[in-house]
Design a protein around this motif. Structure first.
Motif, mmCIF file in Angstrom:
data_model
loop_
_atom_site.group_PDB
_atom_site.id
_atom_site.type_symbol
_atom_site.label_atom_id
_atom_site.label_comp_id
_atom_site.label_asym_id
_atom_site.label_seq_id
_atom_site.Cartn_x
_atom_site.Cartn_y
_atom_site.Cartn_z
ATOM 1 N N TYR A 184 0.830 -1.200 0.000
ATOM 2 C CA TYR A 184 0.000 0.000 0.000
ATOM 3 C C TYR A 184 0.868 1.254 0.000
ATOM 4 N N GLN A 185 1.944 1.230 0.779
ATOM 5 C CA GLN A 185 2.825 2.389 0.814
ATOM 6 C C GLN A 185 3.402 2.700 -0.563
ATOM 7 N N ALA A 186 3.744 1.666 -1.311
ATOM 8 C CA ALA A 186 4.268 1.876 -2.667
ATOM 9 C C ALA A 186 3.203 2.503 -3.561
ATOM 10 N N MET A 187 1.960 2.059 -3.416
ATOM 11 C CA MET A 187 0.869 2.618 -4.210
ATOM 12 C C MET A 187 0.647 4.086 -3.865
ATOM 13 N N ALA A 188 0.703 4.421 -2.575
ATOM 14 C CA ALA A 188 0.511 5.805 -2.153
ATOM 15 C C ALA A 188 1.623 6.699 -2.686
ATOM 16 N N LYS A 189 2.851 6.204 -2.631
ATOM 17 C CA LYS A 189 3.972 6.994 -3.155
ATOM 18 C C LYS A 189 3.859 7.174 -4.661
ATOM 19 N N ALA A 190 3.394 6.135 -5.352
ATOM 20 C CA ALA A 190 3.207 6.242 -6.799
ATOM 21 C C ALA A 190 2.129 7.270 -7.136
ATOM 22 N N ALA A 191 1.075 7.343 -6.315
ATOM 23 C CA ALA A 191 0.010 8.312 -6.554
ATOM 24 C C ALA A 191 0.531 9.737 -6.389
ATOM 25 N N ALA A 192 1.379 9.961 -5.377
ATOM 26 C CA ALA A 192 1.968 11.289 -5.193
ATOM 27 C C ALA A 192 2.903 11.634 -6.343
ATOM 28 N N ALA A 193 3.671 10.649 -6.789
ATOM 29 C CA ALA A 193 4.577 10.878 -7.914
ATOM 30 C C ALA A 193 3.794 11.195 -9.183
#
Length: 242
Positions: A181-190
């Motif tokens: 989930y953390q990777a998905m959240a970081k990808a959304a911010a990117a």
């Protein structure tokens, strides 16, 4: 910068600028009293039950917003990513029903519950921003949910008052602290940062920041409905047994 925000977006990028522009509203959302209760395990069960049911109903419309993002997407790669996101959300709704059942909330009750005013106002706002604008407008409206939950989990893990042992809400915390989930959240911010560069984010910052701030406020109201439900439950109990 706080440790729980460092991984979300790049320095000087649109995501961090949006977050910083609504710092008070963001704080009220990501460190709401409901979140405190999740962290230290003191959240009343009626509050969590209300949240769980409405969150299931929210996910249905979140999937619809992602479907709109497929239509608005700027590339075939983005269309594929959003299609996968829809599949993941729909799978999450099934898991959510099982999770509700583990808390004593049968599927029939979840499905029969009307959407609350908070759920309606938030989900329709996001979809409205997507219908009225382009992919950047929609992604900015979606980001406080996707990225915000990632930050909430990290803030809880960093909380000195966190109840690490025997916390009834640990499974919820684990879901959003999970590396996936953390990777998905970081990808959304990117993605917000990238779309800001390709879709004129600087020139549109005032409008985008208003959207982001409103979504953050709607998130805070979504938490608050759980606490309001718990207060109503207690008042009803006291009236019946007073």
């Amino acid at each position: 910068m706080e440790s729980w925000t460092e991984g979300f977006g790049k320095k000087g990028g649109l995501y961090r600028r949006l977050r910083d522009a609504c710092a008070a509203d963001w704080q009220a959302y990501t460190w709401h009293p409901f979140v405190h209760g999740l962290s230290d395990g003191t959240l009343p069960l009626p509050a969590f039950r209300r949240y769980l049911i409405q969150d299931y109903l929210f996910l249905i419309h979140f999937a619809r917003a992602k479907a709109l993002a497929v239509f608005k997407a700027e590339s075939i790669e983005a269309m594929r990513d959003k299609t996968e996101a829809i599949r993941a959300i729909l799978a999450e709704t099934t898991m959510h029903l099982r999770y509700c059942e583990s808390w004593g909330i049968p599927e029939a009750e979840v499905r029969a519950t009307p959407e609350s005013a908070e759920t309606v106002s938030y989900t329709r706002y996001v979809i409205d921003r997507g219908l009225a604008g382009d992919i950047l407008d929609l992604e900015v409206a979606l980001a406080p949910c996707t990225v915000g939950y990632g930050e909430v989990a990290l803030r809880i893990l960093a909380d000195p008052n966190r109840r690490a042992e025997g916390n009834p809400y640990q499974s919820w915390i684990d879901t959003y602290a999970d590396p996936g989930y953390q990777a998905m959240a970081k990808a959304a911010a990117a993605r917000i940062d990238a779309l800001g560069e390709s879709h004129g984010g600087q020139a549109r910052f005032a409008t985008l920041s208003a959207t982001f701030a409103e979504a953050a406020r709607l998130e805070a109201r979504f938490w608050q409905q759980g606490l309001d439900a718990a207060e109503g439950h207690m008042a009803a109990y006291e009236k019946a047994h007073g």
